[in-house]
Scaffold this active site. Structure first.
Site, PDB file in Angstrom:
ATOM      1  CG  ASP A   1      32.839 -19.203 -17.645  1.00  8.71           C
ATOM      2  OD1 ASP A   1      34.053 -19.579 -17.108  1.00  8.71           O
ATOM      3  OD2 ASP A   1      32.556 -20.441 -18.524  1.00  8.71           O
ATOM      4  CG  HIS A  16      36.972 -21.127 -16.541  1.00 11.11           C
ATOM      5  ND1 HIS A  16      35.633 -21.508 -15.980  1.00 11.11           N
ATOM      6  CD2 HIS A  16      37.653 -22.062 -15.704  1.00 11.11           C
ATOM      7  CE1 HIS A  16      35.529 -22.477 -15.062  1.00 11.11           C
ATOM      8  NE2 HIS A  16      36.764 -22.817 -15.087  1.00 11.11           N
ATOM      9  CB  SER A  59      29.190 -20.893 -20.457  1.00  6.74           C
ATOM     10  OG  SER A  59      29.981 -20.333 -19.003  1.00  6.74           O
TER      11      SER A  59
END
Ligand code: B1M
Length: 217
Positions: free
Chosen positions: A100, A102, A153
């Protein structure tokens, strides 16, 4: 447009030109730095997410919006209230989970906790649990914090908890989880039911801050 709406629009449009002047104008008008983030910039990001999710915005433009968001937060960060003091209230290792990228939310959590007297060891994005454990050992952390926005996630977080338990480390660090794909029931019922240690859910950075005190023992 009023300045708050103009700032939100900048996020949606990915428009950085003149950003600093707008940020100064908002601060000059007496708006608090954190309120600007929460009430205006995050609203813009919400719209970006909706446009992207419905196929009305392409990924490169989402990236541009993220860049403007990051620049705005960097401009506002020095204006946020900080509590002083020499001693830290506790240490958290903070990471975005494996797979991930982000990190805007994670980095906001970093800023809020740091400004409120915690030591934050922010090890970045796409981090495997082994890296979190290593950093937590090295810095004698009190808490491990994981962020992740993808639905995938949430599964990685579950695997990470299983890994902590398998290594006999479940009792060593309480775990704080956050990110848009999580829900409170998933964390506090499903995951907490599987994990022999403590795992808590923070809806936003401020809940993360409130949870730190009981988690730091
Ligand atoms: Co992506 N992305 N993205 N993206 N992106 C989402 C998450 C998505 C919901 C958009 C959508 O479809 N509507 C969707 C996920 C769908 C899903 O999993 N079901 C998505 C997707 C699909 C993707 C890609 C797969 C797209 C692609 O490549 N085809 C790809 C993934 C790459 C990867 O990770 N491997 C991708 C890429 C990107 C960009 C790089 C373009 C960019 C990220 C840039 C960056 O972060 N550096 C991006 C962005 C910007 C978004 C949206 C639009 C906005 C995210 C954001 O920054 N929000 C997002 C849509 C959305 O969330 N509405 C989306 C603002 C931020 C402050 O909120 O991180 O939730 P958030 O943090 C909050 C709370 O959650 C909490 O506190 C913060 C507020 O106070 N919090 C914590 C977060 N972590 C915490 C930890 C804590 C405590 C609280 O303690 C440890």
């Amino acid at each position: 447009l009023p300045i708050g709406e103009r700032l939100a629009r900048r996020i949606v449009d990915g428009n950085k030109k003149g950003l600093e002047a707008d940020v100064d104008e908002a601060l000059g008008a007496g708006m608090k730095a954190l309120d600007i983030v929460n009430e205006h910039l995050l609203g813009g990001m919400q719209v970006v997410g909706e446009l992207f999710g419905s196929g009305q915005m392409q990924l490169p433009f989402v990236l541009q919006s993220a860049e403007v968001m990051k620049s705005a937060v960097a401009l506002l960060e020095p204006h946020m209230e900080k509590i002083g003091g020499e001693t830290t209230k506790g240490t958290i290792v903070l990471a975005t989970v494996r797979g991930d990228v982000h990190d805007i939310g994670k980095n906001l959590v970093d800023i809020i906790l740091t400004n409120n007297g915690y030591k934050v060891v922010n090890i970045g994005i796409k981090q495997p649990i082994s890296a979190m454990i290593e950093a937590a050992e090295e810095h004698d952390a009190d808490v491990i914090g994981m962020s992740g926005l993808l639905v995938k996630s949430t599964v990685v977080m579950k695997e990470n908890l299983e890994e902590l338990a398998a290594r006999g480390l479940a009792e060593r660090w309480p775990v704080l989880l956050g990110g848009a794909a999580l829900t409170r029931t998933y964390v506090e019922d499903d995951l907490a039911g599987l994990f022999p240690g403590t795992v808590r859910y923070a809806r936003d950075a401020f809940e993360g801050l409130r949870l730190m005190e009981p988690l730091v023992r």
